[in-house]
Design an enzyme around this catalytic site. Sequence first.
Site, PDB file in Angstrom:
ATOM      1  N   CYS B  84       0.814  -1.225   0.000  1.00 42.91           N
ATOM      2  CA  CYS B  84       0.000   0.000   0.000  1.00 42.91           C
ATOM      3  C   CYS B  84       0.844   1.270   0.000  1.00 42.91           C
ATOM      4  O   CYS B  84       0.303   2.370  -0.082  1.00 42.91           O
ATOM      5  CB  CYS B  84      -0.953  -0.020   1.177  1.00 42.91           C
ATOM      6  SG  CYS B  84      -1.967  -1.523   1.199  1.00 42.91           S
ATOM      7  N   ILE B 210     -12.923  -0.715  -0.085  1.00 42.77           N
ATOM      8  CA  ILE B 210     -12.198  -1.194  -1.267  1.00 42.77           C
ATOM      9  C   ILE B 210     -12.514  -0.206  -2.388  1.00 42.77           C
ATOM     10  O   ILE B 210     -13.685   0.143  -2.595  1.00 42.77           O
ATOM     11  CB  ILE B 210     -12.642  -2.627  -1.596  1.00 42.77           C
ATOM     12  CG1 ILE B 210     -12.156  -3.566  -0.484  1.00 42.77           C
ATOM     13  CG2 ILE B 210     -12.116  -3.071  -2.957  1.00 42.77           C
ATOM     14  CD1 ILE B 210     -12.877  -4.889  -0.451  1.00 42.77           C
ATOM     15  N   LYS B 330     -10.024   6.052   5.220  1.00 48.58           N
ATOM     16  CA  LYS B 330     -11.306   5.591   5.759  1.00 48.58           C
ATOM     17  C   LYS B 330     -12.497   6.123   4.969  1.00 48.58           C
ATOM     18  O   LYS B 330     -13.402   5.369   4.627  1.00 48.58           O
ATOM     19  CB  LYS B 330     -11.408   6.017   7.231  1.00 48.58           C
ATOM     20  CG  LYS B 330     -12.753   5.759   7.861  1.00 48.58           C
ATOM     21  CD  LYS B 330     -12.994   4.270   8.064  1.00 48.58           C
ATOM     22  CE  LYS B 330     -14.450   3.961   8.364  1.00 48.58           C
ATOM     23  NZ  LYS B 330     -15.273   3.864   7.142  1.00 48.58           N
ATOM     24  N   HIS B 334      -9.290   3.914  -0.623  1.00 46.95           N
ATOM     25  CA  HIS B 334      -7.916   3.398  -0.585  1.00 46.95           C
ATOM     26  C   HIS B 334      -7.629   2.509  -1.793  1.00 46.95           C
ATOM     27  O   HIS B 334      -7.520   1.290  -1.667  1.00 46.95           O
ATOM     28  CB  HIS B 334      -7.706   2.647   0.732  1.00 46.95           C
ATOM     29  CG  HIS B 334      -6.340   2.074   0.930  1.00 46.95           C
ATOM     30  ND1 HIS B 334      -5.197   2.637   0.393  1.00 46.95           N
ATOM     31  CD2 HIS B 334      -5.921   0.982   1.623  1.00 46.95           C
ATOM     32  CE1 HIS B 334      -4.153   1.910   0.745  1.00 46.95           C
ATOM     33  NE2 HIS B 334      -4.564   0.895   1.483  1.00 46.95           N
TER      34      HIS B 334
END
Lengths: 130, 388
Positions: B84, B210, B330, B334
């Site tokens: 990430c 997601i 959040k 992401h």
Amino acid sequence: MTESEDVRNEGFDDALDAVAEGEGYYLECSNGHGSLPPRRVCPDCGDTELTEQRLPASGEIDTYTVTHVATPNFADDAPYVVAIADFGPVRLTGQLRGVDPDAVETGQVVGVDVATTETTGERLLVFERR
Amino acid sequence: MPGVRVAGVGVTSFGNAPERTGRDLFGEASAEAFSDAGVDRADVESLYYGNFMGELAEHQGHQGPLMAEAAGIRAPATRYETACASSSAGVRQAVKDIRNGEADVLLVGGAERMTNLGTAGATEALAIAADDLWEVRQGMTFPGAYALMARAYFEQFGGTREDLAEIAVKNHEHALDNEQAQYNSEISVEQVLDAPMVSEPLGLYDSCPISDGAAAAVLVSDEYATDHDVDAPVAITGTGQGGDQLALHDREHLATSPAADEAAAEAYDEAGISAADVDLAEVHDCFTIAEVLAIESLGLYETGEGVDAATRGETAAGGENPVNLSGGLKAKGHPVGATGVGQIADVVKLLRGDHVNSDAVPDADVGVAHNAGGTVASAVVHVMEVRE
């Protein structure tokens, strides 16, 4: 050609075989650092003199989680408890079996064994209360 | 040593766009970055591009050249992969290239297509950031790994699920007016606590969504900016990266992120700043507990003291340490390969004054971006400062 999923992971599958036979081991360098196989060098200090040492019979749960949302390979296993247990020279990640998820606590003493998953029948490390 | 300026940034909306290809997403983000920068595409000397799961999501490897094409540049292109933290690792390389005089104009960015895999498929794809043999085969998921860290944190330092819920509530609040965010919805502490469990003690609202999306930035040397009259008021003045053992169980500590401590220390040292100088931070809150680890690694809070910072209101807009004014991973979303450069784009806009939440930090001069890979086995921190 061999299907890749049928090919053993040398070192790792050997270590699981040993755990299944009650003769689990870890690797120790000449400076006393523990690690998990397969390795050619100590990840802590770079020492290349690694020997197999008997894994202590029991460890203590350091932390755990009850997993409800699983990957497809564990869909039929969920919910299940994943824990990290401290065996002294090494820690292991495994599934805690035979305990109600609500009754799990850190500090509980467990042994380690090899079992299979509900979903795929693949081998995995499991902890059982001692 | 030549200084590094952010000439322009571009970010797609983050969210649910399963039908869009990675190349289309990056084409959009890079076009916006060039438009924002006012820099000629022909001047770009390299592309450093971040992507994590392209092989699994799109059956597409070798994405560097593909994304150079999508961006309309003819230049060498390399894909960076540190889970990430992938696109931040590319930025770090670009900063080094400009500093050492090897390049004057570089394109950085990243993209990720994820929602086409579905929740279970994306969960499986994310899990490959962990140790396949000793973690994933035991059923450890990515939320599961952070849940293990969260419980270890509670045991070692204290804190409650309510404290973590306050982080999710705050970040949703910050994203209310951010049209590019995946969620523009207010949530309550009760909703977070009552949401379905993903991996105890983390529930659905402790977890980032997601997402599909892309981000890009054009970086130039001071000299290029001056010579070409490029308006680039924000400089990258520090870059740092830290590493740790891949598997969580192999680390000495389960409730801290030393790789990010190292990354922050290096970036602050290069920039000549301390944590007290930081006016705003965009941090890697893939799960609520991750924001706690991040603000402690950045030195905004002492180890073990960050968990109730949101509960006290200190990390909210208007607080003394505003964190994730974008909404964070959040609420903003992401798309993992895009996240690092997306954070940098938010910091740049907040410092320039053209971010939707710039009014919360009118006098900000120093911003940091904290991007983490896996359970923080990789961490990259960048310091950005206003330099007129």
